[in-house]
Design a protein around this motif. Structure first.
Motif, mmCIF file in Angstrom:
data_model
loop_
_atom_site.group_PDB
_atom_site.id
_atom_site.type_symbol
_atom_site.label_atom_id
_atom_site.label_comp_id
_atom_site.label_asym_id
_atom_site.label_seq_id
_atom_site.Cartn_x
_atom_site.Cartn_y
_atom_site.Cartn_z
ATOM 1 N N SER A 122 60.110 -38.266 -9.188
ATOM 2 C CA SER A 122 61.823 -38.276 -9.057
ATOM 3 C C SER A 122 61.682 -36.701 -8.611
ATOM 4 C CB SER A 122 62.198 -38.225 -10.379
ATOM 5 O OG SER A 122 61.901 -37.255 -11.442
ATOM 6 N N PHE A 123 60.842 -36.380 -7.713
ATOM 7 C CA PHE A 123 61.091 -34.970 -6.904
ATOM 8 C C PHE A 123 61.428 -34.959 -5.757
ATOM 9 C CE2 PHE A 123 57.234 -35.396 -9.833
ATOM 10 C CZ PHE A 123 57.634 -34.804 -10.815
ATOM 11 N N GLY A 124 62.160 -35.977 -5.210
ATOM 12 C CA GLY A 124 62.959 -35.962 -3.688
ATOM 13 C C GLY A 124 61.898 -36.016 -2.711
ATOM 14 N N PRO A 125 62.116 -37.290 -1.998
ATOM 15 C CA PRO A 125 61.315 -37.608 -0.932
ATOM 16 C C PRO A 125 61.781 -36.579 0.201
ATOM 17 C CG PRO A 125 63.073 -39.105 -1.096
ATOM 18 C CD PRO A 125 63.316 -38.192 -2.148
ATOM 19 N N VAL A 167 55.021 -49.740 0.483
ATOM 20 C CA VAL A 167 54.986 -48.281 -0.384
ATOM 21 C C VAL A 167 53.612 -47.767 -0.687
ATOM 22 C CG1 VAL A 167 56.015 -47.499 -2.652
ATOM 23 C CG2 VAL A 167 57.058 -49.384 -1.395
ATOM 24 N N ASN A 168 52.804 -48.878 -1.214
ATOM 25 C CA ASN A 168 51.690 -48.084 -1.818
ATOM 26 C C ASN A 168 50.545 -48.158 -0.407
ATOM 27 O OD1 ASN A 168 51.808 -47.682 -4.326
ATOM 28 N ND2 ASN A 168 51.954 -49.952 -4.644
ATOM 29 N N ALA A 169 51.277 -46.868 0.402
ATOM 30 C CA ALA A 169 50.162 -46.676 1.704
ATOM 31 C C ALA A 169 48.823 -46.395 1.302
ATOM 32 C CB ALA A 169 51.202 -45.984 2.501
ATOM 33 N N ASP A 170 47.739 -46.369 2.251
ATOM 34 C CA ASP A 170 46.591 -45.546 2.064
ATOM 35 C C ASP A 170 46.770 -44.264 1.865
ATOM 36 O OD1 ASP A 170 45.593 -48.165 1.927
ATOM 37 O OD2 ASP A 170 44.954 -48.336 3.921
ATOM 38 N N ASN A 171 47.472 -43.584 2.778
ATOM 39 C CA ASN A 171 47.610 -42.244 2.791
ATOM 40 C C ASN A 171 48.475 -41.851 1.619
ATOM 41 O OD1 ASN A 171 48.975 -39.552 3.362
ATOM 42 N ND2 ASN A 171 48.300 -39.901 5.434
ATOM 43 N N ASP A 172 47.989 -40.861 0.663
ATOM 44 C CA ASP A 172 48.331 -40.445 -0.555
ATOM 45 C C ASP A 172 49.931 -39.873 -0.282
ATOM 46 O OD1 ASP A 172 46.396 -41.547 -2.137
ATOM 47 O OD2 ASP A 172 45.360 -39.717 -2.243
ATOM 48 N N ILE A 173 49.874 -39.045 0.726
ATOM 49 C CA ILE A 173 51.136 -38.317 1.063
ATOM 50 C C ILE A 173 52.403 -39.330 1.227
ATOM 51 C CG2 ILE A 173 52.338 -36.613 2.554
ATOM 52 C CD1 ILE A 173 49.739 -35.375 3.008
ATOM 53 N N ARG A 218 52.246 -42.375 0.539
ATOM 54 C CA ARG A 218 52.424 -42.960 -0.806
ATOM 55 C C ARG A 218 53.585 -42.387 -1.828
ATOM 56 N NH1 ARG A 218 50.132 -43.164 -5.894
ATOM 57 N NH2 ARG A 218 50.379 -45.231 -7.095
ATOM 58 N N ARG A 219 53.218 -41.137 -2.169
ATOM 59 C CA ARG A 219 53.995 -40.372 -2.997
ATOM 60 C C ARG A 219 55.471 -40.029 -2.465
ATOM 61 N NH1 ARG A 219 49.437 -37.305 -3.424
ATOM 62 N NH2 ARG A 219 50.134 -35.448 -2.034
ATOM 63 N N ASN A 220 55.539 -39.807 -1.264
ATOM 64 C CA ASN A 220 56.872 -39.731 -0.323
ATOM 65 C C ASN A 220 57.710 -41.047 -0.644
ATOM 66 O OD1 ASN A 220 58.636 -37.529 0.704
ATOM 67 N ND2 ASN A 220 58.784 -39.509 2.647
ATOM 68 N N LEU A 224 57.121 -43.307 -3.222
ATOM 69 C CA LEU A 224 57.614 -43.703 -4.521
ATOM 70 C C LEU A 224 58.793 -42.632 -4.892
ATOM 71 C CD1 LEU A 224 53.813 -43.807 -5.973
ATOM 72 C CD2 LEU A 224 55.736 -45.662 -5.538
ATOM 73 N N ASN A 225 58.750 -41.680 -4.219
ATOM 74 C CA ASN A 225 59.900 -40.636 -4.749
ATOM 75 C C ASN A 225 61.120 -41.221 -3.882
ATOM 76 O OD1 ASN A 225 59.011 -38.429 -6.037
ATOM 77 N ND2 ASN A 225 57.775 -37.572 -4.466
ATOM 78 N N LEU A 226 60.967 -42.054 -2.817
ATOM 79 C CA LEU A 226 62.208 -42.561 -2.218
ATOM 80 C C LEU A 226 62.814 -43.673 -3.015
ATOM 81 C CD1 LEU A 226 64.175 -42.390 0.089
ATOM 82 C CD2 LEU A 226 62.574 -43.944 1.338
ATOM 83 N N LEU A 227 61.814 -44.367 -3.398
ATOM 84 C CA LEU A 227 62.417 -45.351 -4.682
ATOM 85 C C LEU A 227 62.930 -44.708 -5.801
ATOM 86 C CD1 LEU A 227 59.307 -47.888 -4.438
ATOM 87 C CD2 LEU A 227 61.340 -47.961 -3.053
ATOM 88 N N GLY A 228 62.303 -43.695 -6.165
ATOM 89 C CA GLY A 228 62.877 -42.854 -7.291
ATOM 90 C C GLY A 228 64.378 -42.452 -7.062
ATOM 91 N N ARG A 229 64.674 -42.241 -5.896
ATOM 92 C CA ARG A 229 65.829 -41.838 -5.486
ATOM 93 C C ARG A 229 66.855 -43.086 -5.618
ATOM 94 N NH1 ARG A 229 68.472 -39.425 0.005
ATOM 95 N NH2 ARG A 229 70.241 -38.630 -0.812
ATOM 96 N N ILE A 230 66.454 -44.456 -5.002
ATOM 97 C CA ILE A 230 67.094 -45.567 -5.404
ATOM 98 C C ILE A 230 67.334 -45.582 -6.719
ATOM 99 C CG2 ILE A 230 67.166 -47.948 -4.961
ATOM 100 C CD1 ILE A 230 65.283 -47.686 -2.623
ATOM 101 N N ARG A 231 66.528 -45.409 -7.585
ATOM 102 C CA ARG A 231 66.825 -45.750 -9.034
ATOM 103 C C ARG A 231 67.624 -44.730 -9.607
ATOM 104 N NH1 ARG A 231 61.479 -44.930 -12.867
ATOM 105 N NH2 ARG A 231 61.587 -42.960 -12.053
ATOM 106 N N ASP A 232 67.543 -43.366 -9.366
ATOM 107 C CA ASP A 232 68.537 -42.289 -9.911
ATOM 108 C C ASP A 232 70.073 -42.562 -9.219
ATOM 109 O OD1 ASP A 232 66.192 -41.061 -10.970
ATOM 110 O OD2 ASP A 232 66.068 -39.616 -9.500
ATOM 111 N N ILE A 233 70.115 -42.975 -7.948
ATOM 112 C CA ILE A 233 71.603 -43.231 -7.572
ATOM 113 C C ILE A 233 71.913 -44.411 -8.246
ATOM 114 C CG2 ILE A 233 72.912 -43.951 -5.440
ATOM 115 C CD1 ILE A 233 71.136 -42.017 -3.980
#
Length: 746
Positions: free
Chosen positions: A654-657, A713-719, A721-723, A725-734
């Motif tokens: 939930s750190f902002g994509p 979403v679960n890409a091989d590149n960790d950056i 993937r995290r970005n 997931l944070n984008l999904l976190g923004r969907i959830r928060d909104i």
């Protein structure tokens, strides 16, 4: 296929029992026949004061032969097990078949049950029905063991077809079934024989009995309204009285009589109630003045003088009854007119100090004092004058001590309005006296005058908090103090009048009032509890109010407060949950699902019923749209992915994509859609425009769908993937800023 006619003829059946009794007769007989294998085409049940009747058409002539297959023990089972099975099945070993099963071979018996003629089955079912009939009250008579609501005289039970009609052989406690029917007690020439239902109905009518209660009621109403219309009057509608009168007579004869001029000055409700309760008369009103001027009575027979003698007797009895009512009215009016303003009503209500409301909640006058104080607090919120609301609450129940309400309890409130006007009080206070009990049921009118609303809310909240404080809550189907009705009344008052009331605050305050009343003067805690009560007005709830003065208290005082009133928050939470359960029932009739309400309850302000309903309606409307339904699925998919990832990674996404890591157009489109939605949702939620907020949320649907179709979403590149997931976190928060969508089912 034969038809079945049943009549159970007895002494007079109370009118209040007839409808249920006819329904019970129908269900018990038809269920019994079907269980025995006799199906039918249609059935109808009827009742008069002296008979229950049932007509069944298209009955099978006999039950079908059936073959039942019953599995027995294994072939290698002990002989005793096999003998027991043979006895239970009523067969011999030679009748058994052997069948292969997974666990070995088993015996199988085929039991043939031959069909039985309808007459045999009908006799068994009807006897069982009569002997086990569920009358609310029943009696025995003579030397027999049979119980019935009143002495049962005869049984008609006939199976008829094109070939003819046969009486079903049946005898119960000396009463043998036959085909003989008795007509009207006085007007019929005697008994007569019947062979089918149509002939039964026709011959009953020839012998002055109308079998169908609906037909009797329609005849009464049509004749009464016709007579009233001819004189420029109208009959006061009363469906309950109409149904009761239709259950008192078999041959309705409608008569209209006069009310003596000496009684025409009585309040119309007094005339109407007195005539209804004592005489079962319908009131006839002058539509121009609203005054009750005549009455309608229904005789059970025709007379040579066209009812003149009956009317004369009824008018004589009515005059005696109304003389009593006039005496009560005049005495009550003298009481309230001895002093103007509220003093007369205070004098009338003084005896309530000696009337116990509940042994744990004090007297009626103590309760009235609580309601008056609460009404003053609620008044500004509903737009009423505090002094006027307080005075209205003080006098609203004074009529409980009046002679008129003592005689006719159903007039409480109604008489209060008349007495308030006689005492010179304002229309608003007088209306509050009448309306503060409302709404009494789901279809009852809701008061809208601010003073009435304030007193009605105070009355119901005091009832609820009082019984919660002493742990007298509804359990199962039992609700002796009508607390479910009170809670529904609060809900309807708030919603209908669009009142924004934080129930938490008022519930906590009232519960604490009861704790103060219970506290011992010698323990030194009452002043502290009163200080908390004052803080509740500012801080909203018990917990915040306690914290506000906590630094002033010693540890011993804190412990004493917790001991004396520490259950208030838990009790308050339990009562609010009760309100929410009632709200779910109320909104279910609007088609709003319980999980939609749960999704809104999880948000701030759940103790504000009006706000809660507004949010629930908006969410329900959103879910009814295609975008709304699909967005919920998209939200749940995003939330499930997030939940699994957060559990696996041990972090919260939930750190902002950052849009600079977006790789394709679908991902960038979601960033833009979330920005647009957030910009619309935040101000809409601040202004409590839930429809706009949820519409903006539903507008996310195309971007969310496009994202899941085009992006892993679960890409091989960790950056990445995290970005993401944070984008999904923004969907959830909104989405969660609008309602807790995790509570939604499906």
């Amino acid at each position: 296929m034969p038809d079945l006619l049943i009549e159970l003829f007895s002494e007079e059946i109370p009118a209040r029992m007839q409808k249920r009794a006819s329904e019970d007769l129908k269900s018990l007989v038809t269920n019994g026949l079907v269980e025995a294998g006799l199906t039918y085409a249609s059935a109808g049940a009827f009742a008069t004061p002296r008979r229950l009747a049932l007509s069944i058409e298209g009955l099978l002539a006999a039950s079908p032969t059936t073959v039942e297959e019953r599995k027995g023990p294994r072939v290698d089972a002990p002989e005793k097990a096999l003998d027991g099975f043979l006895r239970g099945a009523g067969v011999t070993k030679d009748d058994l078949d052997i069948r292969d099963e997974k666990k070995g071979q088993v015996y199988v018996a085929k039991i043939t049950k031959p069909g039985r003629p309808a007459a045999e089955i009908v006799a068994e079912v009807l006897e069982n029905t009569i002997r086990t009939f569920p009358w609310p009250k029943s009696m025995r008579w003579g030397n027999g063991s049979l119980k019935w609501v009143r002495p049962l005289h005869s049984i008609v039970c006939i199976l008829s077809s094109e070939e003819g009609a046969d009486v079903v052989p049946l005898e119960i406690d000396g009463i043998t079934a036959g085909n003989t029917v008795w007509g009207h007690r006085f007007m019929s020439k005697g008994s007569f024989k019947v062979s089918n239902f149509d002939g039964y109905v026709a011959k009953l009518k020839q012998n002055f009995v109308v079998l169908d209660p609906v037909e009797r009621a329609d005849h009464i109403w049509q004749d009464a309204t016709t007579q009233a219309f001819a004189q420029g009057l109208e009959v006061v509608d009363d469906k309950g009285l109409l149904a009761e009168v239709a259950g008192l007579i078999e041959w309705p004869v409608v008569l209209m009589g006069d009310i003596d001029d000496a009684f025409l000055g009585l309040p119309p409700e007094v005339l109407q109630t007195s005539m209804k309760e004592h005489q079962k008369f319908f009131s006839v009103r002058n539509p121009k003045t609203g005054r009750i001027e005549k009455f309608v009575t229904v005789a059970n027979r025709e007379t040579a003088d066209n009812g003149a003698t009956i009317l004369a007797g009824n008018q004589k009895v009515l005059s005696a009854r109304l003389s009593d009512a006039k005496f009560f009215w005049e005495n009550d009016v003298r009481t309230v007119e001895r002093a103007k303003d509220n003093k007369g009503l205070e004098a009338m209500g003084a005896p309530l100090a000696n009337v116990t409301f509940h042994n744990k909640l004090g007297s009626q006058s103590e309760r009235i004092a609580r309601i008056a104080a609460l009404a003053r607090e609620i008044a500004p919120i509903v737009g009423a004058d505090a002094d006027e609301a307080g005075l209205a609450a003080k006098v609203a129940k004074a009529d409980l001590s009046s002679e008129m309400v003592y005689e006719f309890p159903e007039l409480q409130g109604i008489m209060g309005r008349y007495y308030a006007k006689k005492a010179g009080l304002s229309d608003a206070i007088a209306d509050a006296c009448r309306d503060h009990y409302s709404p009494l049921g789901p279809s009852d009118d809701v008061p809208t005058d601010p003073v009435s609303v304030a007193v009605a809310l105070a009355d119901k909240l005091d009832t609820l908090t009082g019984f919660w404080a002493i742990d007298e809550k509804p359990t199962g189907s039992k609700d002796p103090f009508a607390l479910r009705r009170a809670a529904l009344g609060v809900i309807r008052l708030l919603i209908t009048n669009n009142v924004r009331l934080n129930l938490d605050r008022f519930v906590d305050a009232q519960l604490l009032e009861h704790k103060i009343a219970e506290a011992d003067e010698n323990d030194g805690i009452i002043d502290t509890l009163k200080e908390i009560l004052e803080e509740i007005a500012e801080h909203g709830v018990f917990g915040a109010a306690f914290e506000a003065i906590a630094d002033k208290l010693s540890e011993a005082q804190k412990d004493a407060v917790i001991s004396a009133a520490g259950t208030v928050p838990d009790t308050s939470e339990d009562l609010l949950a009760f309100f929410h359960d009632r709200l779910k029932v109320f909104l279910r009739d609007e088609g709003i699902r319980h999980d939609v309400i749960d999704a809104c309850l999880a948000m701030d302000g759940a103790d504000d019923i009006t706000l809660l309903v507004k949010r629930a309606r908006a969410l329900s409307e959103t879910l009814a749209t295609e975008d709304g339904k699909n967005l919920i699925q998209g939200f749940k998919r995003a939330n499930n992915i997030l939940t699994q990832a957060e559990e696996k990674d041990g972090v919260e996404y939930s750190f902002g994509p950052d849009i600079k890591f977006a790789e394709n157009d679908a991902e960038k489109a979601l960033f833009a859609a979330l920005d647009t939605a957030e910009a619309a949702i935040k101000p809409a939620m601040a202004e409590e425009d839930f429809a706009a907020a949820m519409s903006a949320m539903a507008a996310l649907r195309p971007a969310v769908d496009g994202f899941f179709e085009a992006v892993q979403v679960n890409a091989d590149n960790d950056i990445l993937r995290r970005n993401r997931l944070n984008l999904l976190g923004r969907i959830r928060d909104i989405c969660l800023s609008v309602a807790d969508l995790t509570k939604l089912e499906g």
